[in-house]
Design a protein around this motif. Structure first.
Motif, PDB file in Angstrom:
ATOM      1  N   TYR A 110       0.855  -1.177   0.000  1.00  0.00           N
ATOM      2  CA  TYR A 110       0.000   0.000   0.000  1.00  0.00           C
ATOM      3  C   TYR A 110       0.900   1.238   0.000  1.00  0.00           C
ATOM      4  O   TYR A 110       1.848   1.322   0.807  1.00  0.00           O
ATOM      5  N   THR A 112       1.676   3.954   1.382  1.00  0.00           N
ATOM      6  CA  THR A 112       1.402   4.697   2.616  1.00  0.00           C
ATOM      7  C   THR A 112       1.922   6.129   2.572  1.00  0.00           C
ATOM      8  O   THR A 112       1.191   7.077   2.903  1.00  0.00           O
ATOM      9  N   LYS A 116      -0.878   8.946   2.537  1.00  0.00           N
ATOM     10  CA  LYS A 116      -0.996   9.533   3.874  1.00  0.00           C
ATOM     11  C   LYS A 116      -1.125  11.046   3.771  1.00  0.00           C
ATOM     12  O   LYS A 116      -1.833  11.693   4.553  1.00  0.00           O
ATOM     13  N   ASP A 121      -3.767   6.977   5.566  1.00  0.00           N
ATOM     14  CA  ASP A 121      -2.468   6.428   5.956  1.00  0.00           C
ATOM     15  C   ASP A 121      -2.387   4.907   5.931  1.00  0.00           C
ATOM     16  O   ASP A 121      -1.339   4.324   6.164  1.00  0.00           O
ATOM     17  N   SER A 122      -3.506   4.241   5.660  1.00  0.00           N
ATOM     18  CA  SER A 122      -3.504   2.775   5.629  1.00  0.00           C
ATOM     19  C   SER A 122      -4.585   2.282   4.678  1.00  0.00           C
ATOM     20  O   SER A 122      -5.513   3.022   4.323  1.00  0.00           O
ATOM     21  N   GLU A 124      -6.808   0.226   5.449  1.00  0.00           N
ATOM     22  CA  GLU A 124      -8.057   0.192   6.221  1.00  0.00           C
ATOM     23  C   GLU A 124      -8.785   1.535   6.123  1.00  0.00           C
ATOM     24  O   GLU A 124     -10.011   1.575   5.921  1.00  0.00           O
ATOM     25  N   THR A 125      -8.032   2.623   6.252  1.00  0.00           N
ATOM     26  CA  THR A 125      -8.631   3.961   6.134  1.00  0.00           C
ATOM     27  C   THR A 125      -9.143   4.195   4.721  1.00  0.00           C
ATOM     28  O   THR A 125     -10.234   4.735   4.513  1.00  0.00           O
TER      29      THR A 125
END
Length: 257
Positions: A110, A112, A116, A121-122, A124-125
């Motif tokens: 990913y 990041t 970000k 930033d992930s 999941e986000t």
């Protein structure tokens, strides 16, 4: 003598009479007890019968409810693939966790550091934003998310669009080095993509302020199904991309999810 004999015999008759009365009384009590035992047994049998009937009715109702739930699940699946096609609009059972797992299945990193800066930033986000923005417009999140994986090469980019543009579906690109649109952050880029999908899939107005610069150019409702996003497969001859089987490839990817 006669009187004396009567005096002697009288107690005997009394004793016999009392004995007879006692026998009759005891017989009556015994019969009553037997009668009560029969009544109690019948009552117990009736109670057991009612309990069995209630249990059978309960099991029958539970079985009926289970079949109804299974039917609803089947109907939901059939609705998802209405007319053999995959609708872009509608509620979806797909979760953030499923989107994350799907991305990780590709075995790529990913980005990041780059994303970000745009507020994600992930993974999941990133996936959460897709679910939230899709729900806001009534678009199925898996459609937009998988389209992004297709358009960006699993967020590795490398084409005309750079990761810093936060343009996850090639909006505004025409090939030949044309970079397309750029957005201030990840969420805005996702919102623009989802609004563009809604423009193709529905004639309903947007629920949020429009951030898709190309929204007005789309023939509203011309592609309610993912398969129709490809211009060659679209009955009206319009669509998101010119590549052959473009929408079908997205559906195939969703199926793997």
């Amino acid at each position: 003598m006669h009187l004396e004999w009567n005096k002697l015999k009288t107690p005997g008759y009394l004793e016999i009479g009392l004995a007879v009365i006692l026998i009759i009384t005891m017989a009556g009590i015994g019969g009553w007890k037997r009668h009560q035992s029969v009544v109690i047994a019948k009552e117990a049998e009736m109670i057991h019968k009612v309990e069995v009937e209630n249990q059978n009715a309960k099991e029958k109702q539970e079985s009926k409810t289970k079949k109804s739930e299974e039917k609803n699940e089947d109907d939901s699946v059939q609705e998802t693939t209405a007319n053999g096609q995959y609708p872009i609009m509608g509620e979806s059972p797909v979760t953030v966790e499923q989107l994350v797992s799907y991305f990780k299945s590709a075995g790529v990193a990913y980005p990041t550091e780059e994303l970000k800066k745009g507020g994600a930033d992930s993974i999941e986000t990133f996936a959460t934003m897709y679910c939230e923005e899709a729900a806001a417009e009534g678009v199925r999140p898996e459609v937009a998310f998988v389209q992004t994986m297709k358009e960006t090469g699993w967020l590795q980019f490398g084409g005309d669009v750079s990761v810093e543009q936060f343009n996850f579906a090639g909006l505004g690109t025409t090939g030949g080095g044309v970079p397309g649109n750029a957005y201030p952050d990840v969420r805005t880029g996702i919102r623009a993509q989802i609004q563009h999908l809604k423009a193709y899939a529905s004639t309903e107005p947007l629920n949020q302020a429009c951030v898709d610069e190309r929204y007005e150019y789309v023939l509203k409702g011309c592609a309610p199904y993912v398969e129709w996003l490809g211009q060659r497969e679209n009955p009206a001859g319009t669509g998101w991309a010119t590549a052959e089987k473009y929408g079908y490839s997205i559906v195939s990817m969703i199926g793997k999810m």
